[in-house]
Write an enzyme that holds these catalytic residues in place. Structure first.
Site, PDB file in Angstrom:
ATOM      1  N   SER A 103       0.834  -1.203   0.000  1.00  0.00           N
ATOM      2  CA  SER A 103       0.000   0.000   0.000  1.00  0.00           C
ATOM      3  C   SER A 103       0.867   1.251   0.000  1.00  0.00           C
ATOM      4  O   SER A 103       1.948   1.277   0.597  1.00  0.00           O
ATOM      5  CB  SER A 103      -0.889   0.006   1.246  1.00  0.00           C
ATOM      6  OG  SER A 103      -1.474   1.270   1.449  1.00  0.00           O
ATOM      7  N   SER A 104       0.372   2.306  -0.633  1.00  0.00           N
ATOM      8  CA  SER A 104       1.094   3.583  -0.621  1.00  0.00           C
ATOM      9  C   SER A 104       1.064   4.229   0.761  1.00  0.00           C
ATOM     10  O   SER A 104       1.777   5.205   1.007  1.00  0.00           O
ATOM     11  CB  SER A 104       0.498   4.539  -1.655  1.00  0.00           C
ATOM     12  OG  SER A 104      -0.873   4.767  -1.413  1.00  0.00           O
ATOM     13  N   CYS A 105       0.272   3.677   1.694  1.00  0.00           N
ATOM     14  CA  CYS A 105       0.287   4.160   3.079  1.00  0.00           C
ATOM     15  C   CYS A 105       1.642   3.915   3.742  1.00  0.00           C
ATOM     16  O   CYS A 105       1.936   4.506   4.789  1.00  0.00           O
ATOM     17  CB  CYS A 105      -0.788   3.452   3.905  1.00  0.00           C
ATOM     18  SG  CYS A 105      -2.476   3.853   3.416  1.00  0.00           S
ATOM     19  N   TYR A 132      -1.985   0.264  10.042  1.00  0.00           N
ATOM     20  CA  TYR A 132      -2.056  -0.445   8.758  1.00  0.00           C
ATOM     21  C   TYR A 132      -0.722  -0.347   8.023  1.00  0.00           C
ATOM     22  O   TYR A 132      -0.208  -1.343   7.490  1.00  0.00           O
ATOM     23  CB  TYR A 132      -3.176   0.162   7.921  1.00  0.00           C
ATOM     24  CG  TYR A 132      -3.345  -0.430   6.550  1.00  0.00           C
ATOM     25  CD1 TYR A 132      -3.968  -1.662   6.373  1.00  0.00           C
ATOM     26  CD2 TYR A 132      -2.909   0.253   5.423  1.00  0.00           C
ATOM     27  CE1 TYR A 132      -4.148  -2.199   5.107  1.00  0.00           C
ATOM     28  CE2 TYR A 132      -3.085  -0.266   4.150  1.00  0.00           C
ATOM     29  CZ  TYR A 132      -3.706  -1.502   3.997  1.00  0.00           C
ATOM     30  OH  TYR A 132      -3.869  -2.030   2.743  1.00  0.00           O
ATOM     31  N   LYS A 136       1.958  -3.370   6.811  1.00  0.00           N
ATOM     32  CA  LYS A 136       2.365  -3.546   5.412  1.00  0.00           C
ATOM     33  C   LYS A 136       3.878  -3.411   5.244  1.00  0.00           C
ATOM     34  O   LYS A 136       4.493  -4.109   4.418  1.00  0.00           O
ATOM     35  CB  LYS A 136       1.632  -2.529   4.528  1.00  0.00           C
ATOM     36  CG  LYS A 136       0.154  -2.809   4.369  1.00  0.00           C
ATOM     37  CD  LYS A 136      -0.071  -4.121   3.641  1.00  0.00           C
ATOM     38  CE  LYS A 136      -1.518  -4.376   3.324  1.00  0.00           C
ATOM     39  NZ  LYS A 136      -1.722  -5.645   2.598  1.00  0.00           N
ATOM     40  N   HIS A 176     -13.163   3.437   1.030  1.00  0.00           N
ATOM     41  CA  HIS A 176     -12.245   4.465   0.566  1.00  0.00           C
ATOM     42  C   HIS A 176     -13.019   5.581  -0.119  1.00  0.00           C
ATOM     43  O   HIS A 176     -14.236   5.498  -0.310  1.00  0.00           O
ATOM     44  CB  HIS A 176     -11.200   3.854  -0.364  1.00  0.00           C
ATOM     45  CG  HIS A 176     -10.249   2.946   0.343  1.00  0.00           C
ATOM     46  ND1 HIS A 176     -10.284   1.581   0.206  1.00  0.00           N
ATOM     47  CD2 HIS A 176      -9.244   3.219   1.201  1.00  0.00           C
ATOM     48  CE1 HIS A 176      -9.330   1.036   0.960  1.00  0.00           C
ATOM     49  NE2 HIS A 176      -8.691   2.015   1.574  1.00  0.00           N
ATOM     50  N   ARG A 206      -4.987  13.161  -4.562  1.00  0.00           N
ATOM     51  CA  ARG A 206      -4.885  11.716  -4.475  1.00  0.00           C
ATOM     52  C   ARG A 206      -4.769  11.104  -5.866  1.00  0.00           C
ATOM     53  O   ARG A 206      -5.286  11.644  -6.849  1.00  0.00           O
ATOM     54  CB  ARG A 206      -6.117  11.120  -3.776  1.00  0.00           C
ATOM     55  CG  ARG A 206      -6.214  11.418  -2.290  1.00  0.00           C
ATOM     56  CD  ARG A 206      -5.118  10.733  -1.489  1.00  0.00           C
ATOM     57  NE  ARG A 206      -5.267  10.983  -0.060  1.00  0.00           N
ATOM     58  CZ  ARG A 206      -4.704  12.002   0.581  1.00  0.00           C
ATOM     59  NH1 ARG A 206      -3.958  12.885  -0.096  1.00  0.00           N
ATOM     60  NH2 ARG A 206      -4.871  12.158   1.872  1.00  0.00           N
TER      61      ARG A 206
END
Length: 309
Positions: A103-105, A132, A136, A176, A206
Site C-alpha cells: 500500500s502507498s500508506c 495499517y 504492510k 475508501h 490523491r
C-alpha cells in the site's frame, strides 16, 4: 502455474479473478472460512496439501480514514499476522515466487512527491493509518530479506496507488474515498439534497487507479517475474484534487446540488503521488481513464444497490 491468491473475495482479488491472463493458470482461491490466514498452522497444512508454484498476497483488513482511526489495533495486528504468517509458511515450504501487494500508506507523511521506492522508512508515517502502514511495511521488509538472503527465492512487492472499481465497498464510514463519494452523491440525488459536505477544503490530492488496471499489471508480472523489481510502485504518475474527484462523480451522477466544506475534519496527507519510473522502465502503464473508471464503478454500484433492495 498453480497460483494461490489470498484475499480472493476482496476487491483486488475479485479483479484478479476477472482477468483472463491470470485465470488461464490453475488458481487456488480459498475463502477465509476454508483457510484462516491468522493461523500459521492452518496455512502450513494448506500449502503442504496444495503445493502452489506462486503466491499473490492481496488479503487484508482495509478501510478509509474513519475505520483506520477507530480501530488501529486490529488494522495493525490482523494485517501483520496475515502477511507474516503467509510469507513465513511460503518460505518454509520452498515456494520460490511470492508477489506481495502492499500500500502507498507505507510512505512517509507529507514527504517529497512523487514518492520513490527508496523513500520507504525515511520519515514518520501518516498518523491516521499508522497501524495499517506498519503492518504492510513488515511484510515488505520480510520479502526483501528473503530475496536477499536465500538464493532462488523471488519475493517481490508492488506498491499500488489508491484503488477503486468493481467489487469495492460502498459504505461512507468504512470505504475508501471514491466509492464513499459515489454512494454519498447517489443518496443526495435520490433524496434531492441541495448540499453535500466535503471533509477539508478539497485541495488535498490523491492518485486513484481503476482496480482492473492493477490486475493487468499483476498478469504481466506473472509472465515476467524475474524482470519485476524487488519493490515497485504501480500507479498513474499523476493525481487529482479531492474537488476534482467530487466534480467528476457529480457530473456522471447528474447531481445538481453544491458542495460545502468542513475544515475541522481530518483529510490525511495533502498529497500522495507515486513515482512510476521503475514501472515505466519495466514496460507497463494503466489504460482506464478516471471518467471511464468512475462510470464503470457507478454501474457496478447500481447493481449492488438493486441487489440490496
Amino acid at each position: 502455474m498453480k497460483i494461490f491468491i489470498s484475499g480472493s473475495n476482496g476487491m483486488v482479488g475479485r479483479n484478479l479473478l476477472e482477468n483472463e491472463d491470470i485465470t488461464k493458470h490453475d488458481i487456488l482461491k480459498p475463502p477465509s472460512s476454508e483457510l484462516n490466514l491468522l493461523n500459521f498452522n492452518d496455512i502450513k497444512i494448506y500449502l503442504k496439501k496444495t503445493k502452489p508454484d506462486m503466491i499473490i498476497h492481496c488479503a487484508g483488513k482495509v478501510g478509509g480514514i474513519q475505520a483506520n482511526m477507530k480501530d488501529m489495533y486490529k488494522f495493525f495486528t490482523e494485517n501483520a499476522l496475515m502477511g507474516i504468517n503467509l510469507v513465513k509458511a511460503a518460505k518454509e515450504h520452498g515456494i520460490k515466487k511470492f508477489l506481495n501487494l502492499s500500500s502507498s500508506c507505507t510512505y512517509p507523511r507529507n514527504y517529497k512527491n512523487p514518492l520513490k521506492e527508496e523513500y520507504i522508512l525515511q520519515a514518520e508515517l501518516e498518523p491516521t493509518n499508522e497501524g495499517y502502514a506498519l503492518a504492510k511495511l513488515s511484510i515488505l521488509k520480510m520479502c526483501e530479506y528473503i530475496s536477499r538472503e536465500y538464493p532462488g527465492y523471488q519475493y517481490k512487492t508492488f506498491i499500488p496507488c489508491n484503488l477503486y472499481g468493481r467489487w469495492d465497498k460502498f459504505d461512507e464510514a468504512n470505504s475508501h474515498m471514491i466509492p464513499a463519494v459515489i454512494k454519498k452523491i447517489y443518496n443526495a440525488v435520490v433524496s434531492k439534497l441541495p448540499e453535500i459536505e466535503i471533509w477539508g477544503d478539497g485541495t488535498a490530492r490523491r492518485e486513484f487507479m481503476y482496480a482492473s488496471d492493477l490486475a493487468s499489471c499483476v498478469a504481466k508480472a506473472i509472465e515476467n517475474f524475474e524482470d519485476v523489481p524487488s519493490v515497485m510502485n504501480v500507479g498513474l504518475g499523476f493525481d487529482y484534487s479531492i474537488n476534482e474527484y467530487y466534480e467528476t462523480i457529480k457530473k456522471i451522477l447528474e447531481y445538481k446540488g453544491s458542495f460545502i466544506y468542513n475544515t475541522s475534519m481530518p483529510v490525511g496527507m495533502k498529497q500522495k503521488l507515486l513515482n512510476i519510473d521503475l514501472q515505466s522502465k519495466w514496460g507497463w502503464k494503466p489504460q482506464v481513464s478516471l471518467e471511464q473508471g468512475i462510470e464503470r464503478t457507478y454501474q457496478f454500484f447500481l447493481g449492488y444497490v438493486n441487489d440490496k433492495v
